[in-house]
Enzyme design. Structure first.
Site, PDB file in Angstrom:
ATOM      1  N   GLU A   1       1.015  -1.228  -0.069  1.00  0.00           N
ATOM      2  CA  GLU A   1       0.130   0.138   0.054  1.00  0.00           C
ATOM      3  C   GLU A   1       0.922   1.249   0.025  1.00  0.00           C
ATOM      4  O   GLU A   1       1.734   1.435   0.971  1.00  0.00           O
ATOM      5  CB  GLU A   1      -1.047  -0.165   1.168  1.00  0.00           C
ATOM      6  CG  GLU A   1      -1.972  -1.286   1.170  1.00  0.00           C
ATOM      7  CD  GLU A   1      -2.388  -1.751   2.672  1.00  0.00           C
ATOM      8  OE1 GLU A   1      -2.145  -0.856   3.650  1.00  0.00           O
ATOM      9  OE2 GLU A   1      -3.023  -2.641   2.686  1.00  0.00           O
TER      10      GLU A   1
ATOM     11  N   LEU B   1      -5.736  -1.910  -1.102  1.00  0.00           N
ATOM     12  CA  LEU B   1      -5.834  -1.994   0.451  1.00  0.00           C
ATOM     13  C   LEU B   1      -6.300  -3.095   0.867  1.00  0.00           C
ATOM     14  O   LEU B   1      -7.206  -3.147   1.549  1.00  0.00           O
ATOM     15  CB  LEU B   1      -6.343  -0.587   0.864  1.00  0.00           C
ATOM     16  CG  LEU B   1      -5.825  -0.230   2.248  1.00  0.00           C
ATOM     17  CD1 LEU B   1      -6.248   1.262   2.283  1.00  0.00           C
ATOM     18  CD2 LEU B   1      -6.234  -1.027   3.414  1.00  0.00           C
TER      19      LEU B   1
ATOM     20  N   GLU C   1      -4.440  -6.714   2.874  1.00  0.00           N
ATOM     21  CA  GLU C   1      -3.277  -7.233   3.406  1.00  0.00           C
ATOM     22  C   GLU C   1      -3.182  -8.909   3.001  1.00  0.00           C
ATOM     23  O   GLU C   1      -2.209  -9.290   2.280  1.00  0.00           O
ATOM     24  CB  GLU C   1      -2.855  -7.343   4.859  1.00  0.00           C
ATOM     25  CG  GLU C   1      -2.489  -5.937   5.270  1.00  0.00           C
ATOM     26  CD  GLU C   1      -3.784  -4.699   5.246  1.00  0.00           C
ATOM     27  OE1 GLU C   1      -4.848  -5.298   5.427  1.00  0.00           O
ATOM     28  OE2 GLU C   1      -3.578  -3.640   5.541  1.00  0.00           O
TER      29      GLU C   1
ATOM     30  N   GLN D   1       1.812  -1.835   5.969  1.00  0.00           N
ATOM     31  CA  GLN D   1       2.333  -0.555   6.273  1.00  0.00           C
ATOM     32  C   GLN D   1       2.502  -0.352   7.703  1.00  0.00           C
ATOM     33  O   GLN D   1       3.324   0.325   7.993  1.00  0.00           O
ATOM     34  CB  GLN D   1       0.996   0.134   5.870  1.00  0.00           C
ATOM     35  CG  GLN D   1       1.486   1.795   5.822  1.00  0.00           C
ATOM     36  CD  GLN D   1       0.200   2.353   4.814  1.00  0.00           C
ATOM     37  OE1 GLN D   1      -0.837   2.538   5.306  1.00  0.00           O
ATOM     38  NE2 GLN D   1       0.785   2.615   3.518  1.00  0.00           N
ATOM     39  N   PHE D   2       1.789  -1.153   8.508  1.00  0.00           N
ATOM     40  CA  PHE D   2       1.948  -1.376   9.841  1.00  0.00           C
ATOM     41  C   PHE D   2       1.782  -2.862  10.186  1.00  0.00           C
ATOM     42  O   PHE D   2       0.769  -3.401   9.730  1.00  0.00           O
ATOM     43  CB  PHE D   2       1.312  -0.415  10.952  1.00  0.00           C
ATOM     44  CG  PHE D   2       1.719   0.797  10.596  1.00  0.00           C
ATOM     45  CD1 PHE D   2       2.696   1.532  11.516  1.00  0.00           C
ATOM     46  CD2 PHE D   2       0.922   1.685   9.704  1.00  0.00           C
ATOM     47  CE1 PHE D   2       3.046   2.883  11.336  1.00  0.00           C
ATOM     48  CE2 PHE D   2       1.370   3.194   9.498  1.00  0.00           C
ATOM     49  CZ  PHE D   2       2.296   3.744  10.391  1.00  0.00           C
TER      50      PHE D   2
ATOM     51  N   HIS E   1      -0.667   0.680  16.181  1.00  0.00           N
ATOM     52  CA  HIS E   1       1.100   1.000  15.472  1.00  0.00           C
ATOM     53  C   HIS E   1       2.175   0.862  16.517  1.00  0.00           C
ATOM     54  O   HIS E   1       3.070   1.231  15.940  1.00  0.00           O
ATOM     55  CB  HIS E   1       0.913   2.542  15.118  1.00  0.00           C
ATOM     56  CG  HIS E   1      -0.083   2.702  13.970  1.00  0.00           C
ATOM     57  ND1 HIS E   1      -1.642   2.617  14.206  1.00  0.00           N
ATOM     58  CD2 HIS E   1      -0.133   3.144  12.803  1.00  0.00           C
ATOM     59  CE1 HIS E   1      -2.165   3.076  12.993  1.00  0.00           C
ATOM     60  NE2 HIS E   1      -1.108   3.334  11.951  1.00  0.00           N
TER      61      HIS E   1
END
Lengths: 363, 326, 428
Positions: free
Chosen positions: B29, B58, B60, B82-83, B129
């Site tokens: 992403e 988007l 995963e 992304q995280f 996060h």
């Protein structure tokens, strides 16, 4: 402020050979006589093998396995539409298709007897092993399609199977979306056999068709009579041709019926009426196809007799070959954790072999 | 030799691998046009084009699932989550297919796949996060889990991960992305996945850490050594799985004492596994119980109280001191 | 059931002990792990606990000498706690029982002790492993860890001490590297005399030496027998062959070769002198490794001449010269110092007329040489008085092993050989 219809959708349905074996000549696809006979051969082989495998399971000679009876057209016809260079990405109920791809019945029995060796098929290098996590296989099918294009294979196509219940999975939608966005050559064959184990389609989704699920991804789709071998073939062939031409993926909803249990561990009488099963028996794909071939003078009773005998012999010799197999390397599973054996796996293998010795000692 | 931070080192490793091997591609992403939210993939799109640097939808599972297919099909995809907090959406793909394909097909199909993901706390981020859940992946047979700590080992280990024939989870301690720079040689020695590094030899106690915590640990070790005559052997684990049990055990056999510092939650964390290995291999060399310094078994709170919950240098110092004084 | 209480096997070298006191009275009820009696041995004093519960019957009273294995009491396990009026303690449950701690009791008992949860369970695994491997009794180790816990270093230091004690001496060249010992005992005096004293730390070598000498004094039953030798013949031979010897070996023909040869002849005749005690055994050495005490700047060392019986005079002189040189240059190795069967010390170099040398344990005897002095002696057969070069000789010996007659015979044979060196040649 305008309010107007900006896009309208429709879903097509295709049947060529009806329940009585009557063919619509206008829609009849071009298939060589040889291919028709090949298709028939594998559909019959699939059914006979299916019957035999279930018997072996009931005798305790095989483990749990899925039953395919009734879905032969829906499985074999799409497989006829691709070639050896294309990828075959199955779920787990595609016995006839796998046999057509060159996997041996011996391997099938090995797999269902609990040995991974059954999923090692170097003679069929572009047929993926069965996938048990529903719909998850569709994503790697899309990846395979991307890889083939990226590696310069301009005409490779990926044929991917998925069931009706699995269309509820996120992976189904992600796969359709990724395939559509990337416009990769994948043909999704949906085996709509009406049940996800015991859960009927109407509890699975409120959509009238599965084909319409492709509309959201702007992907061509069609619903076909899945027990009509000609319709399934024709729809698949057109989708494969589009894919080869770089026009992207398609979804085919093949409406069929699982005549037997989900797997040998399942009892379908708990969730469906005999009358329903009998109704579908009248739509049997093999009976219909045989009528068609007979009318086209491609088939007769003596040919059938010979085929039955040949298939019985083939199954018989496969069972013998399978049952003669022994000496499976016990620690083989340690060979395939990583390409290079890690220190921990090395130690655990040694421990395993040591334990094995102990087990033997104990007797 | 150049001085750079970890993000630059990761970016450089991607450049090098993509230059050296056409089958390597990067996907995820916001990785292409945007160069990744942390800029790890910056400049790749311009150099290698959109077929090899892919802004994906988007999803995963979609990313890892399709990458698994690409890997089976002969490519070497390097995916970015992304995280790490969002990576659980792809877990079934990793567990169900990528990690098993080799065993399932008796080696006929393999998955040389890299999944990069920033992880860990201490950066005042939003919920999801800040966690360190490397064990989720480490518990799965058939995948390797690597965590670099410095620009140099991030560079070398990412290259090793991309060249690895099996799936590798490459977890990047985002607190260390830009917090310091280090030397990265032009053509450094390749590093091997599966090896812990003895960063400093010592004889009184073995201290093991990895990722961002490694830095805090190293600082404490340096302070302690300046203040006292404790001789500390410092290990950077680097690979969580398969764990380098031999190096750990040999070190502990020598020192007889050990402290493990992890940012992960306490229960079932890598420290537990390390201690189990010590138990298996070096129990009769221990002079004190092995201590672990960890995050508590709570979710990582929002950053208002995050730092109170993460392991601190004070905790590390206390643990080492108590183990020495046991 | 009546269970006998025997003096436990404490260690290889301990054969007897002394019951200092009974901590339970005759007829008293005892629980498992109750302290029974205090046993004193040559090595250690320890408290022995009961392995059983029941009524105690004392057979051997306090202040008695006892042998290992001797039955000293019995316990009637059929007697319950309730029957004993004054004893109200409930017998501990079986899981909590442990074998009594019997220090120095060898591998099996150490293991058994370690597997129990009693007393020693604060040993770390590392320490447990070491004490079992090295068969050390952990109660003999002084712990320097937190709260006096034994840490691995303590075990290693303990081991080092044991191994030092086993070797005849410390390598001289290592002396310099040894850390200086810490002084703990300040002078106790009401007057400040510090300016009238010079205090120097004892060298490690001297510390070891003193420990070993004291140890020899304490463990062996040392007796000394004296005799004198007329050295005329030896001096005559030396004079006669001085030059030829020098030509051949490049060395002066000294007295030591005569003494070594004479000693070997005497040892052959009286083997007990060449033997040593090991536990309850006597080990007879059928070889003759003769230690020769050499004085160096940092203390006494005793390098060993190997298989002296197989060496000629010349070879003996060479060996002595070599070892002496190595000692002065501090180049002796452990091999040069270990494993002698008998020692000769020569106080005569410094003018001593008479001394009683101390055993170089585990050896059982030592020969002391002294200064040669011209003295008036009565010479047979005519009983004339003549001036003769005379030397007093002393043999100290461990009376546990060597009888008086043996020691005298031994020394007398040395004298014979010195006065008639041809006896050495003919081995008669």
């Amino acid at each position: 402020m305008p309010q107007k219809t900006i896009k309208e959708f429709s879903v097509e349905y295709l049947q060529i050979l009806d329940e009585n074996g009557k063919v619509d000549n206008k829609l009849e696809p071009e298939i060589s006589d040889d291919d028709l006979l090949k298709l028939y051969h594998y559909m019959v082989l699939s059914r006979e093998a299916d019957t035999k495998l279930i018997k072996l399971q009931r005798q305790g000679r095989l483990g749990t396995l899925p039953a395919c009876m009734g879905q032969e057209a829906s499985i074999c016809a799409p497989t006829l539409a691709i070639n050896d260079k294309d990828w075959f990405v199955g779920s787990y109920r595609e016995l006839g298709g796998r046999l057509m791809r060159g996997e041996s019945l011996v391997k099938t029995m090995l797999l269902y007897n609990g040995y991974e060796e059954g999923s090692y098929n170097p003679d069929s290098p572009r047929t993926l092993p069965i996938s048990v996590v529903l719909a998850s296989q569709l994503l790697y099918a899309v990846g395979l399609a991307y890889a083939s294009r990226q590696r310069g294979e301009t005409d490779t196509v990926v044929l991917a199977f998925v069931g009706d219940g699995a269309t509820s999975e996120g992976d189904f939608h992600e796969a359709l979306n990724f395939a559509s966005v990337w416009k990769v050559p994948v043909v999704f064959i949906n085996q709509n056999n009406q049940y996800a184990i015991s859960t009927p389609r109407h509890k699975q989704m409120n959509s009238e068709t599965i084909a319409q699920k492709a509309i959201a991804y702007d992907m061509p789709s069609i619903q076909v009579d899945g027990n009509d071998v000609l319709a399934v073939y024709k729809a698949t062939k057109e989708a494969v041709d589009r894919a080869r031409a770089g026009e992207g993926p398609s979804l085919i909803e093949s409406v069929t019926y699982r005549m037997l249990m989900h797997t040998t561990a399942d009892d379908p009488t708990r969730y469906r009426e005999d009358a329903e099963v009998e109704g579908w028996a009248k739509k049997d794909p093999i009976t219909r196809f045989k009528k068609y071939l007979t009318e086209r003078k491609l088939w007769n009773a003596s040919k059938q007799k010979k085929l039955d005998a040949d298939i019985a012999a083939e199954i018989d010799s496969s069972v013998k070959e399978f049952e003669a197999m022994s000496d499976f390397k016990p620690d083989a599973h340690f060979d395939y954790v990583f390409a290079e054996e890690s220190e921990l796996i090395k130690e655990q293998r040694a421990e395993f072999l040591e334990n094995l010795k102990g087990d033997a000692d104990n007797g | 030799m150049a001085k750079m931070n970890m993000i630059q080192a990761i970016n450089l490793a991607l450049h090098r691998e993509m230059e050296g091997d056409d089958s390597v591609l990067v996907m995820g992403e916001d990785v292409a046009v945007n160069g990744g939210v942390f800029r790890a993939t910056e400049g790749l799109l311009e150099k290698f084009g959109d077929k090899r640097v892919i802004d994906t939808p988007l999803a995963e599972a979609g990313i890892v699932g399709t990458a698994t297919g690409m890997a089976i099909g002969g490519l070497k995809p390097v995916t970015e989550m992304q995280f790490s907090g969002f990576s659980y959406n792809m877990f079934h793909q990793l567990e169900g297919n990528a990690s098993r394909m080799r065993a399932r097909s008796r080696g006929q199909f393999t998955v040389p796949l890299v999944i990069r993901m920033p992880f860990g706390g201490g950066v005042r981020a939003l919920e999801h996060h800040s966690e360190s859940k490397e064990v989720y992946y480490a518990h799965t047979p058939g995948i390797k889990v690597v965590i670099p700590s410095r620009p140099a080992n991030a560079f070398a280990l990412l290259r090793a991960a991309i060249q690895d024939p099996d799936p590798v989870i490459f977890m990047e301690p985002k607190r260390s992305y830009r917090s310091f720079k280090g030397d990265v040689a032009d053509n450094p020695e390749p590093m091997q996945i599966g090896k812990a590094e003895i960063v400093q030899g010592g004889k009184d106690i073995t201290v093991i850490s990895w990722g961002a915590m490694f830095h805090d640990t190293q600082q404490v070790v340096e302070e302690l050594q300046a203040d006292s005559d404790i001789s500390i052997e410092l290990l950077d684990l680097l690979t969580i799985s398969p764990m380098d049990a031999v190096t750990i055990a040999e070190s502990v056999k020598k020192t007889g004492r050990c402290v493990v510092v992890q940012e992960a939650h306490r229960s079932f964390g890598p420290a537990s596994e390390i201690i189990a290995h010590i138990n298996d291999r070096a129990l009769m060399y221990l002079e004190a119980p092995v201590k672990r310094v960890t995050m508590y078994d709570t979710t990582v709170p929002l950053f208002g109280r995050e730092l109170l919950y993460l392991p601190s240098k004070g905790h590390i110092r206390k643990a080492i001191q108590e183990t020495i004084d046991f | 059931m009546i269970v006998e209480i025997k003096i436990p096997v404490i260690g290889e070298s301990i054969t007897e002990g002394f019951i200092v006191e009974w901590m339970k009275g005759d007829g008293e009820f005892v629980n498992v792990d109750d302290n029974l009696y205090e046993l004193e041995t040559d090595k250690i004093t320890m408290t022995i606990q009961s392995e059983h519960s029941g009524q105690l019957k004392i057979i051997v009273p306090a202040e008695s000498e006892v042998d290992i294995g001797q039955v000293v009491a019995s316990i009637d396990t059929d007697v319950q706690a309730a029957e004993s009026a004054e004893e109200k303690v409930v017998t501990p449950v079986q899981n909590d029982t442990a074998p009594p701690i019997t220090p120095s009791a060898g591998m099996e008992q150490v293991k058994a002790t370690l597997s129990s949860r009693d007393g020693l369970d604060n040993l770390s695994p590392a320490v447990r492993r070491l004490v079992v491997e090295k068969q050390i009794d952990p109660t003999l180790i002084k712990g320097t860890g937190k709260g006096g816990r034994i840490i691995k270093d303590d075990v290693l230091k303990h081991l080092e001490n044991i191994s030092r004690a086993k070797f005849p001496a410390i390598l001289p060249e290592r002396v310099e590297e040894m850390p200086e010992p810490i002084l703990t005992n300040k002078p106790v005096s009401q007057y400040d005399i510090s300016d009238r004293q010079t205090r120097k730390p004892m060298s490690r070598l001297r510390q070891r030496l003193s420990e070993r000498l004291v140890n020899a004094q304490q463990t062996a039953a040392i007796l000394t027998t004296f005799n004198e030798a007329d050295m005329s013949a030896v001096i005559e031979y030396r004079k006669k062959y001085k030059d030829a010897f020098l030509d051949k070996y490049g060395l002066k023909l000294g007295f030591m070769s005569f003494f070594v040869k004479a000693t070997v002849e005497a040892l052959k005749r009286v083997p007990a002198v060449n033997a040593q005690i090991d536990g309850n055994d006597i080990v007879y050495n059928n070889y003759y490794d003769i230690g020769v005490a050499v004085s160096t700047d940092s203390g006494l060392v005793v390098p060993v001449i190997r298989d002296a019986d197989k060496l000629s005079f010349g070879q003996i002189e060479q060996a002595i010269a070599e070892l002496g040189k190595k000692a002065r240059e501090r180049k002796l190795t452990l091999d040069d110092l270990q494993g002698g069967t008998f020692t000769i010390s020569n106080g005569g170099i410094f003018g001593s007329m008479m001394s009683t040398p101390i055993l170089n344990s585990p050896q059982s005897a030592i020969l002391g040489m002294h200064a040669i002095k011209n003295r008036a002696v009565v010479v047979e057969p005519d009983n004339t008085i003549e001036v003769r070069p005379m030397m007093y000789l002393a043999v100290s010996y461990d009376h546990r092993l060597i009888d008086g007659a043996e020691s005298v015979t031994f020394l007398k044979h040395i004298v014979e050989c010195l006065e008639n060196p041809e006896r050495i040649m003919f081995e008669v």
